[in-house]
Design a protein around this motif. Structure first.
Motif, PDB file in Angstrom:
ATOM      1  N   VAL A 138       0.843  -1.204   0.000  1.00  0.00           N
ATOM      2  CA  VAL A 138       0.000   0.000   0.000  1.00  0.00           C
ATOM      3  C   VAL A 138       0.876   1.251   0.000  1.00  0.00           C
ATOM      4  O   VAL A 138       0.620   2.196  -0.750  1.00  0.00           O
ATOM      5  CB  VAL A 138      -0.981  -0.005   1.194  1.00  0.00           C
ATOM      6  N   THR A 148       1.552   4.632  -3.339  1.00  0.00           N
ATOM      7  CA  THR A 148       1.108   5.745  -2.518  1.00  0.00           C
ATOM      8  C   THR A 148      -0.193   6.363  -2.999  1.00  0.00           C
ATOM      9  O   THR A 148      -0.445   6.471  -4.189  1.00  0.00           O
ATOM     10  CB  THR A 148       2.195   6.837  -2.511  1.00  0.00           C
ATOM     11  N   THR A 150      -4.361   6.765   2.713  1.00  0.00           N
ATOM     12  CA  THR A 150      -3.396   5.691   2.944  1.00  0.00           C
ATOM     13  C   THR A 150      -3.491   5.205   4.390  1.00  0.00           C
ATOM     14  O   THR A 150      -3.577   3.996   4.646  1.00  0.00           O
ATOM     15  CB  THR A 150      -1.964   6.157   2.630  1.00  0.00           C
ATOM     16  N   PHE A 175      -6.817   3.371   4.963  1.00  0.00           N
ATOM     17  CA  PHE A 175      -6.846   2.072   4.298  1.00  0.00           C
ATOM     18  C   PHE A 175      -5.927   1.075   5.000  1.00  0.00           C
ATOM     19  O   PHE A 175      -6.278  -0.097   5.144  1.00  0.00           O
ATOM     20  CB  PHE A 175      -6.458   2.211   2.823  1.00  0.00           C
ATOM     21  N   VAL A 176      -4.756   1.535   5.448  1.00  0.00           N
ATOM     22  CA  VAL A 176      -3.828   0.647   6.166  1.00  0.00           C
ATOM     23  C   VAL A 176      -4.468   0.173   7.471  1.00  0.00           C
ATOM     24  O   VAL A 176      -4.450  -1.022   7.785  1.00  0.00           O
ATOM     25  CB  VAL A 176      -2.472   1.345   6.418  1.00  0.00           C
ATOM     26  N   GLY A 231      -7.302  -2.193   6.627  1.00  0.00           N
ATOM     27  CA  GLY A 231      -6.754  -3.460   6.140  1.00  0.00           C
ATOM     28  C   GLY A 231      -6.146  -4.295   7.252  1.00  0.00           C
ATOM     29  O   GLY A 231      -6.354  -5.508   7.308  1.00  0.00           O
ATOM     30  N   TRP A 253      -5.405  -5.221  -2.097  1.00  0.00           N
ATOM     31  CA  TRP A 253      -4.416  -4.548  -2.956  1.00  0.00           C
ATOM     32  C   TRP A 253      -5.090  -4.053  -4.240  1.00  0.00           C
ATOM     33  O   TRP A 253      -4.825  -2.939  -4.683  1.00  0.00           O
ATOM     34  CB  TRP A 253      -3.281  -5.486  -3.316  1.00  0.00           C
ATOM     35  N   TRP A 262      -7.117  -1.082  -3.472  1.00  0.00           N
ATOM     36  CA  TRP A 262      -6.243   0.065  -3.211  1.00  0.00           C
ATOM     37  C   TRP A 262      -5.717   0.675  -4.517  1.00  0.00           C
ATOM     38  O   TRP A 262      -5.815   1.871  -4.734  1.00  0.00           O
ATOM     39  CB  TRP A 262      -5.076  -0.332  -2.306  1.00  0.00           C
ATOM     40  N   SER A 315      -5.109   4.702  -4.815  1.00  0.00           N
ATOM     41  CA  SER A 315      -3.704   5.065  -5.026  1.00  0.00           C
ATOM     42  C   SER A 315      -3.597   6.241  -5.993  1.00  0.00           C
ATOM     43  O   SER A 315      -4.559   6.609  -6.668  1.00  0.00           O
ATOM     44  CB  SER A 315      -2.923   3.871  -5.584  1.00  0.00           C
TER      45      SER A 315
END
Length: 185
Positions: free
Chosen positions: A105, A109, A115, A118-119, A122, A168, A171, A176
């Protein structure tokens, strides 16, 4: 040579960010693990937490579940309905999968807030999925011990890695910088 570097700049940036993030997180994780004495069969606290949460999930499923330290190795035994069905070792805590997820991720970027969100989303999803995976695997091993290899080495890793792959894809295609650039074209 400069032309080649310019041509492959996006790929090289992706690779550099991925490797840097992966190495930094792996070194941090390894230094965390080094605080625990595996020779004395000491289990790291995150793996212990995963075992505790797995026991809670199994108990919520109206079954008798216990966990106990393994006497001869750094792991936690899961006893389901009075039968020792599985053990949780450091590799079962999904932290290595989480490191891989975060590295990818970060390498692709997006905006910082997206970010970070989402991290966190996730990581929570992977953690919850992992707890569910271990609980369901324990139940399956109780009922179908003859299928241990298929369950442990094929089906359940396929599920967790499949979800990470799906995250992924989401993302890259939705959040992204690549997705925002493609949407503008």
């Amino acid at each position: 040579m400069k032309n080649l570097l310019q041509q492959y700049r996006p790929f090289l940036l992706f690779l550099g960010k991925f490797l840097l993030t992966y190495v930094v997180l792996t070194v941090l994780y390894q230094s965390y693990l080094n605080r625990f004495d595996s020779a004395a069969n000491q289990v790291d606290s995150f793996t212990q937490m995963v075992a505790d949460q797995t026991q809670t999930v199994l108990t919520l499923l109206n079954s008798t579940a216990q966990i106990e330290s393994h006497p001869t190795e750094p792991s936690v035994k899961i006893i389901y309905n009075g039968k020792y069905v599985s053990r949780i070792i450091e590799g079962c805590n999904a932290l290595s999968v989480m490191i891989l997820f975060v590295s990818f991720v970060v390498a692709f970027t997006g905006r910082w807030k997206q970010t970070l969100f989402f991290v966190i989303f996730g990581l929570l999803l992977i953690h919850l999925l992992n707890i569910s995976r271990i609980a369901l695997l324990s139940v399956a091993l109780y009922h179908y011990p003859q299928h241990e290899h298929l369950l442990h080495a094929v089906i359940f890793p396929l599920i967790i890695y499949g979800v990470v792959f799906l995250l992924w894809v989401i993302w890259v295609n939705k959040f992204s910088i690549h997705a925002t650039t493609a949407a503008q074209k």
